[in-house]
Design an enzyme around this catalytic site. Sequence first.
Site, mmCIF file in Angstrom:
data_model
loop_
_atom_site.group_PDB
_atom_site.id
_atom_site.type_symbol
_atom_site.label_atom_id
_atom_site.label_comp_id
_atom_site.label_asym_id
_atom_site.label_seq_id
_atom_site.Cartn_x
_atom_site.Cartn_y
_atom_site.Cartn_z
ATOM 1 N N GLU A 1 1.173 -1.335 0.149
ATOM 2 C CA GLU A 1 -0.427 0.229 0.135
ATOM 3 C C GLU A 1 0.871 1.494 0.402
ATOM 4 O O GLU A 1 0.515 1.952 -1.062
ATOM 5 C CB GLU A 1 -1.200 0.050 1.107
ATOM 6 C CG GLU A 1 -1.916 -1.238 1.048
ATOM 7 C CD GLU A 1 -2.677 -1.425 2.472
ATOM 8 O OE1 GLU A 1 -4.167 -1.249 2.181
ATOM 9 O OE2 GLU A 1 -1.907 -1.316 3.200
ATOM 10 N N GLU B 1 -5.071 -9.289 2.947
ATOM 11 C CA GLU B 1 -5.772 -9.423 3.932
ATOM 12 C C GLU B 1 -6.611 -10.493 4.836
ATOM 13 O O GLU B 1 -7.272 -10.876 5.712
ATOM 14 C CB GLU B 1 -6.394 -8.221 4.370
ATOM 15 C CG GLU B 1 -5.417 -7.182 4.710
ATOM 16 C CD GLU B 1 -4.216 -6.662 3.613
ATOM 17 O OE1 GLU B 1 -3.579 -5.618 3.561
ATOM 18 O OE2 GLU B 1 -4.513 -7.418 2.499
#
Length: 267
Positions: free
Chosen positions: A121, A141
């Site tokens: 990210e 995730e």
Amino acid sequence: MTTSDVNTVLASDFDGFRVQVDAEAERADIILGRPPLNVISMPQRDELRRVFEALDAHDGVRVIVLRAEGEHFSSGGDIKGFLEASPEHVSKLADNVAAPARCSKPVIAANRGYTFGVGFELSLACDFRIASETTLYALPEQKLGQIPGSGGSARLQKIIGIARTKHMVMRAKRIGGAQALAWGIATECVPDAELGSATDALVEELRGFSPLAQRTAKRLINDNEDAPLSVAIEMEGHCYSRLRASSDFREGVEAFHAKRRAVFTGK
């Protein structure tokens, strides 16, 4: 941020990373330093944001590089930290990770090995991603019963589209550096031994342009990402018009006609 504030921030002891400023090269490196996996802690995200803001205000820095020690960029965040953090703190994670995108200066991510979760990210929030052939990008995730929480799926979808984003996010799939280049995630994919030299070359290339034109281009492109085409073209025209009045534009034109290298000052 004043010069004193900048110096105070950069003189701090950081959690899991260090900052290296090379005044002669007009370059600053933010180096993740918790090998072998360079796990990014919750407090570290706040500190990274402050450092990006300080380097943005640093008059001697033209280009910022985000890189890491060891064979992996980052395996992601501290999982235990998510369970311990307050909802208010967690709600600020995306804002911290967006610091490279908000920074007015060019930011390069030099990726190798695992570039997972928040490591990916952060890299997606940078302007350029140079991947070594060992790089593996992933947003894993789903394996924790979660989704990316710091802009990962949103930024990725802008780059590679909905189908490929679902492939990576909903299936927690990893992709290598060569595939990332083919999909438009990476700017370059180089042999692992050449990651440093490729990063150095891009820094030098970016330093050769007008700082004012670079700042304007980054802001314009970021702001126009969601704008209708007609609005984007209008904004581009306004920015072009303002740059025509700059000293850097005059220097660029004069250098072109004189067949010499332009010396830009950012004004």
